[in-house]
Design an enzyme around this catalytic site. Structure first.
Site, PDB file in Angstrom:
ATOM      1  CG  ASP A  43     -15.182  18.515   8.961  1.00  0.00           C
ATOM      2  OD1 ASP A  43     -15.850  18.750   7.935  1.00  0.00           O
ATOM      3  OD2 ASP A  43     -15.635  17.886   9.930  1.00  0.00           O
ATOM      4  N   GLY A  44     -10.714  19.466   7.987  1.00  0.00           N
ATOM      5  CA  GLY A  44      -9.494  20.261   8.065  1.00  0.00           C
ATOM      6  C   GLY A  44      -9.160  20.932   6.752  1.00  0.00           C
ATOM      7  CG  ASN A  53     -15.033  24.529  13.366  1.00  0.00           C
ATOM      8  OD1 ASN A  53     -16.129  24.757  12.857  1.00  0.00           O
ATOM      9  ND2 ASN A  53     -14.520  23.314  13.398  1.00  0.00           N
ATOM     10  CG  ASP A  54     -12.301  26.309  17.772  1.00  0.00           C
ATOM     11  OD1 ASP A  54     -11.246  26.466  17.133  1.00  0.00           O
ATOM     12  OD2 ASP A  54     -12.659  25.198  18.203  1.00  0.00           O
ATOM     13  NE  ARG A  87      -4.523  32.323  39.961  1.00  0.00           N
ATOM     14  CZ  ARG A  87      -4.121  31.464  40.902  1.00  0.00           C
ATOM     15  NH1 ARG A  87      -2.865  31.044  40.912  1.00  0.00           N
ATOM     16  NH2 ARG A  87      -4.978  31.007  41.806  1.00  0.00           N
ATOM     17  CG  LEU A 133     -20.600  18.852  22.419  1.00  0.00           C
ATOM     18  CD1 LEU A 133     -21.715  19.522  23.211  1.00  0.00           C
ATOM     19  CD2 LEU A 133     -21.180  18.144  21.192  1.00  0.00           C
TER      20      LEU A 133
END
Length: 328
Positions: free
Chosen positions: A77-78, A165-166, A197, A214
């Protein structure tokens, strides 16, 4: 220096510390061997086809990819995520998991070390079925799915890559408290301001909702969803009124905006090594108003996505990964 595992060195009885260390090195060496065999296998498949293709190591490619009809990533996946950063929505990706995790191996070695290999969550093929899936793609019998991506802006200027992804917004030092404010904007109307914070803020897509989000307590989203999900990481003593606002969805027509940072901030996309730096007073925006990602997904994902029919012509572009570990 390449490292890995020869299974003959792994014994059912508990290992000594030295044996355990050697077992880890053998495991890494075996991973490297299996991965290289996967690359050579995929190259041999392509040589048998009437195709024009070019092999490229991912570390040698840093510019946008143009002029090809398909990108094949060999790794995990990377590798696929890094390749996606160099593509718009005109070129699909076919991911090949070169070294899938072997559950029986993980169970057998669980008391010694983590023997997990490559998850390949977004990879549609392995060495065993690569040629079969490639033929379906070339014959037009398989269509790429469309997944949402995240577009981030720093002080109104778009960042050069899109996250599949994110996006993690936090201080570069993981032990430093991050101070920021954020709100959700919808057609010019803003939600209430939330002051935080914390350890930072993560925004993910549907495909990223089953990864770090998740693990942090988020919820999985349908893979075809174009919505985003956000979560404040480890909030410190939030006000009671702000607690429900620490985690939620961002609709497909909404934007999340952050401001009022500490002296320095990092914006990390898909856990890549490159970290975009933000300074005190910078403004960051994240949304999904970006070109979609087009990729061939595993059957269990593809069945849940409404994929549009598309044709893939030539040439083929092979994007491969080398697995190496630097010596001390």
């Amino acid at each position: 220096m390449y490292l890995s595992e020869r299974r003959s060195c792994l014994r059912p009885a508990r290992m000594s510390r030295q044996e355990q260390f050697l077992g880890i090195l053998d495991h890494l060496d075996d991973r490297c061997r299996v991965h290289k065999e996967g690359i050579h296998f995929c190259q041999n498949v392509l040589r048998r086809k009437d195709l024009d293709w070019e092999p490229v190591f991912r570390n040698n490619l840093c510019r946008p990819i143009h002029g090809v009809d398909l990108v094949v990533t060999v790794g995990g996946d990377g590798t696929l995520l890094q390749a996606s950063h160099l593509l718009d929505n005109s070129i699909p990706i076919l991911g090949v998991n070169s070294d899938p995790t072997q559950p029986e191996e993980v169970d057998r070695l669980s008391d010694e070390f983590d023997a997990t290999r490559s998850t390949g969550y977004l990879c549609a093929a392995t060495k065993e079925n690569f040629e079969q899936i490639l033929d379906k793609v070339l014959d037009g019998k398989s269509s790429p799915s469309e997944l949402g991506r995240i577009s981030a802006k720093l002080n109104g200027k778009p960042l050069p890559t899109l996250a599949l992804n994110d996006v993690l917004i936090a201080d570069p030092c993981p032990a430093t408290v991050s101070r920021f404010s954020f709100r959700i904007e919808h057609h010019g109307q803003n939600s209430c301001m939330v002051n935080c914070r914390s350890s930072g803020l993560r925004v993910c897509t549907a495909s990223g909702s089953t990864a770090a989000m998740l693990s942090a307590g988020g919820f999985p989203m349908p893979i075809s969803s174009k919505e985003l999900q956000f979560m404040v990481r480890e909030p410190i003593s939030p006000r009671a009124a702000d607690v429900p606002l620490m985690h939620g969805r961002i609709g497909s027509d909404r934007v999340i905006k952050l401001s009022r940072f500490c002296k320095k901030y990092g914006i990390l996309e898909d856990h890549c090594c490159r970290c975009n730096q933000a300074k005190l007073g910078s403004k960051i925006q994240a949304d999904n108003f970006s070109p979609v990602f087009r990729g061939f997904l595993p059957p269990d994902y593809r069945d849940s996505v409404i994929a549009r029919d598309t044709n893939c012509s030539l040439p083929i572009f092979l994007f491969q990964m080398s697995l190496s570990f630097p010596t001390a």
